[in-house]
Design a protein around this motif. Structure first.
Motif: not given
Length: 477
Positions: A164-192
């Protein structure tokens, strides 16, 4: 003190606190978190040891300057208990709303009136407050040096993990190298994943595989710890190992023993091989190698700066240390490995299994599950020469059976379970303390829950959430 600041709480305490703050009456409610403190190069973490709930109308009453306030008696009594137990006082209350929250001017004014006195009463490095909305939290932490800092996040240490944060955070778009897996858990998951610092203790069969998987997933920082060098017998199970790493021209059977000794001293450290594999798999990973024993005090200190620990070394002393770090510093861990048991007299196979044992703060531990032997702890504390003379342990020169596929089953399951947990995809219905062993001889998967001993020295109250206030069970110099 280091910034940023964060608050870490177990899943059970979070569920109870959330139910207290939001019982469905649309009103304000309050409590106090009693916290340990951990300070590292990545920031300062408040670790919730326990929660003191304020009773509406008795401890949390109408305020002539605002809506409600904690009574002076409740505040003083709780602050004195923090002083007695060397814990940090953090008050909490709730506002309306969902995804954004901040303190009101009245809240901040009350902090200015009360918190300097609380710093004097508790004689601790900090005091502070949190304010919650349904899906957000903000903090105002007062430090002993007179400065004030916000909190970056509150993290729930469960399965799945929640931030939880004070307000929502928008992660940067995931690198193209992780495109297939970021389709599972999204840009936020790849940022994590990219923000994670993960330790692997033991870079043998299971540890070397876990290292490769983590690098391919896009983990940002991997800490590799192992005091051993590669041997020819390791080549069939350690990812990325080459015959030259083991100096096979020098160490092969039939060579003079003096030459084999030189070859063994020149062989590549296992951490060096693992670092090579990780860097080949990922262009973003930072790798830190420690060619030393994790039980050395300065090495063990590196673990408290991590987000997760994979324990792929089988010593009971390492198990005890990781247990302590998990529950003292709120750093989840997973013991991972495979074992082939033999009948002592005949040498026949008794059992084969791969094991995955994940622990989160607030659950039981390896010691509670009787997977740490006091006898073996004492034997491991002896020098190598003492062990060989007294023959307390099995012969160190006889290697246990090991097969890469058994290690792969354990490592893949462990890393996959971790990935689903940190990206928030694990179902809330999954038991947080589920351990498994996989038995290929019988094609069985055995699940069992951890035992928990409330008096346990590894995960019990004496160590739980104590952070820097308790010494880790490392070697004594």
């Amino acid at each position: 003190m280091n910034a940023p600041w964060s608050v870490h709480i177990t899943q059970d305490d979070w569920h109870t606190l959330a139910a207290h703050l939001y019982p469905g009456d649309q009103d304000e409610h309050a409590a106090v978190l009693r916290c340990g403190l951990a300070r590292t190069s990545r920031g300062s973490r408040l670790l919730v040891h326990d929660v003191v709930y304020a009773v509406d109308g008795t401890d949390y009453i109408p305020d002539d300057r605002g809506y409600r306030k904690l009574t002076a008696d409740f505040t003083l009594n709780t602050a004195e208990s923090c002083a007695d137990d060397e814990l940090i006082y953090i008050s909490v209350h709730c506002h309306g709303g969902s995804d954004r929250v901040e303190f009101s001017d009245i809240d901040l004014a009350s902090h200015e009136r009360v918190y300097p006195a609380l710093l004097d009463i508790t004689e601790r490095p900090a005091v502070g407050a949190l304010v919650f909305a349904r899906n957000a939290v903000a903090g105002d932490i007062w430090l002993a040096d007179g400065t004030r800092v916000p909190i970056d996040r509150l993290q729930v240490m469960g399965r799945p993990q929640l931030q939880l944060h004070p307000e929502p955070r928008r992660p940067a778009r995931a690198d193209e190298a992780y495109d297939r897996q970021s389709r599972i858990f999204g840009d936020r998951g790849q940022h994590i994943l990219a923000s994670q610092r993960v330790a692997i203790i033991g870079l043998g069969g299971a540890g070397s595989l876990a290292n490769e998987y983590l690098a391919h997933l896009g983990v940002g920082h991997i800490l590799l710890i192992d005091p051993d060098r590669i041997e020819i017998s390791n080549l069939s199970r350690i990812v990325g190992a080459q015959r030259w790493d083991a100096r096979s021209l020098l160490t092969a059977e039939g060579r003079p023993e003096w030459l084999r000794r030189i070859g063994r001293r020149l062989a590549a450290p296992k951490v060096k091989i693992a670092a090579r594999v990780a860097r080949k798999a990922s262009k973003i990973v930072t790798v830190t190698t420690v060619f030393d024993d994790v039980l050395e005090p300065e090495v063990a200190q590196l673990l408290k700066d991590c987000d997760h620990i994979f324990l792929a070394a089988d010593s009971h002393s390492a198990r005890r240390l990781v247990d302590a770090v998990t529950h003292q510093y709120f750093i989840p861990s997973t013991q991972v490995g495979a074992k082939v048991s033999l009948v002592k007299d005949t040498g026949e196979i008794a059992d084969i299994f791969s094991a995955v044992r994940a622990s989160v703060p607030g659950d039981g531990c390896l010691r509670c599950a009787q997977l740490i032997s006091p006898v073996l702890l004492q034997e491991e504390a002896k020098s190598h020469g003492e062990r060989r003379r007294q023959r307390y342990l099995e012969d160190d020169d006889v290697h246990a059976p090991s097969v890469i596929t058994l290690n792969a089953v354990a490592a893949a399951h462990a890393v996959n379970d971790w990935m689903m947990m940190v990206t928030g995809l694990t179902s809330d219905l999954v038991e947080p303390d589920r351990w498994i062993t996989i038995h290929p001889l019988t094609d069985e998967v055995v699940e069992y829950s951890q035992r928990r001993d409330p008096r346990c020295p590894s995960c019990g109250p004496a160590r739980f959430a104590r952070g820097d206030g308790k010494r880790l069970p490392t070697k004594v110099r």
